[in-house]
Design an enzyme around this catalytic site. Sequence first.
Site, PDB file in Angstrom:
ATOM      1  N   ASP A  18      -1.513  -0.263   5.978  1.00  8.61           N
ATOM      2  CA  ASP A  18      -2.276   0.069   7.577  1.00  8.61           C
ATOM      3  C   ASP A  18      -3.083   0.045   7.922  1.00  8.61           C
ATOM      4  O   ASP A  18      -3.199   0.314   9.110  1.00  8.61           O
ATOM      5  CB  ASP A  18      -0.881   2.076   7.227  1.00  8.61           C
ATOM      6  CG  ASP A  18      -2.559   3.071   6.500  1.00  8.61           C
ATOM      7  OD1 ASP A  18      -3.060   3.559   6.857  1.00  8.61           O
ATOM      8  OD2 ASP A  18      -2.664   2.701   5.010  1.00  8.61           O
ATOM      9  N   ASP A  54       0.390  -1.509  -0.339  1.00  6.31           N
ATOM     10  CA  ASP A  54      -0.037  -0.230  -0.222  1.00  6.31           C
ATOM     11  C   ASP A  54       1.147   1.432   0.353  1.00  6.31           C
ATOM     12  O   ASP A  54       2.143   0.997   0.635  1.00  6.31           O
ATOM     13  CB  ASP A  54      -1.246   0.028   1.358  1.00  6.31           C
ATOM     14  CG  ASP A  54      -1.698   0.963   1.671  1.00  6.31           C
ATOM     15  OD1 ASP A  54      -2.449   1.755   0.667  1.00  6.31           O
ATOM     16  OD2 ASP A  54      -1.915   2.042   2.057  1.00  6.31           O
ATOM     17  N   ASP A  86      -0.125   4.976   0.650  1.00  5.88           N
ATOM     18  CA  ASP A  86      -0.330   6.114   1.822  1.00  5.88           C
ATOM     19  C   ASP A  86       0.030   5.357   3.882  1.00  5.88           C
ATOM     20  O   ASP A  86      -0.978   4.500   3.493  1.00  5.88           O
ATOM     21  CB  ASP A  86      -1.802   6.387   1.554  1.00  5.88           C
ATOM     22  CG  ASP A  86      -2.154   7.343  -0.060  1.00  5.88           C
ATOM     23  OD1 ASP A  86      -1.340   7.672  -0.509  1.00  5.88           O
ATOM     24  OD2 ASP A  86      -2.836   7.666  -0.039  1.00  5.88           O
TER      25      ASP A  86
END
Length: 272
Positions: free
Chosen positions: A193, A20, A22
């Site tokens: 996250d 991922d 961001d």
Amino acid sequence: MDEEPTPDDAASPREAAFFDLDKTIIATSSATAFSRPFLAEGLLTRRSVVRTAYAQLLYLLGGADEDQTERLRAQLSRMVAGWDVSQVSAIVAETLHESIDPTVYAEAVALIEAHHAAGRDVVVVSASGAEVVEPIAEILGADHVIATRMTVADGRYTGEIDFYAYGENKASAIRELARTEGYDLDASYAYSDSITDAPMLGTVGHAFAVNPDKALRGLAVERGWGTLSFVRPVALFSFPRPARVATAGVAALVVAALVVTWVLVRRHRRRS
């Protein structure tokens, strides 16, 4: 708990590591990275910048749950409707030399390098637009990108989306890429996250929650996924550019428009 990769981990058939973007590779969201240069060029109004910055602040402070991510997506879709694609490309290129250095997690860069050393492909997977994600992925040396793609008609963004790289869509795109490239997903890795990326993490045999939100932390414990802490953002320009990348420097504007928001977030956390 899964162990982090070493060069000895390489095996046949092919393996990959899916990251991922961001708050996993970079310390913030890339979704509003164009705000500052586009405001300067007249594509944005100050009101739209404030609205987007507010949505971004909620995203950073509150965690990327489905409602917050959808609000940010809808705001950005409305924002770009009618923009000329060639003008956008020109602004991106022109902003390269005047934008503030973006930051990436040094730990993420080290992992990317470790996976490449182990013979694995690296794939950046992000709900942000391909126009933002691809230059970042290039400078990091990623082999493939899965990102949101906006609809274009007559050279302009319509405000609609051809493919939204979010939630289960990320997992579906990963499985499709694995079929195309011959990846063994059971032997592959994934990092994120957010609980919204649980489908993505569930596609691989080695999943890691990076600086996870509360929901993802709980799920990681339940499923036996690894947990990592990335704490050292550094300037993206401090990393060597892969020789094969001709335009990698475009990634310089990844976080330029988010500096003010990031400062506000850090102040909020200190007060908390």
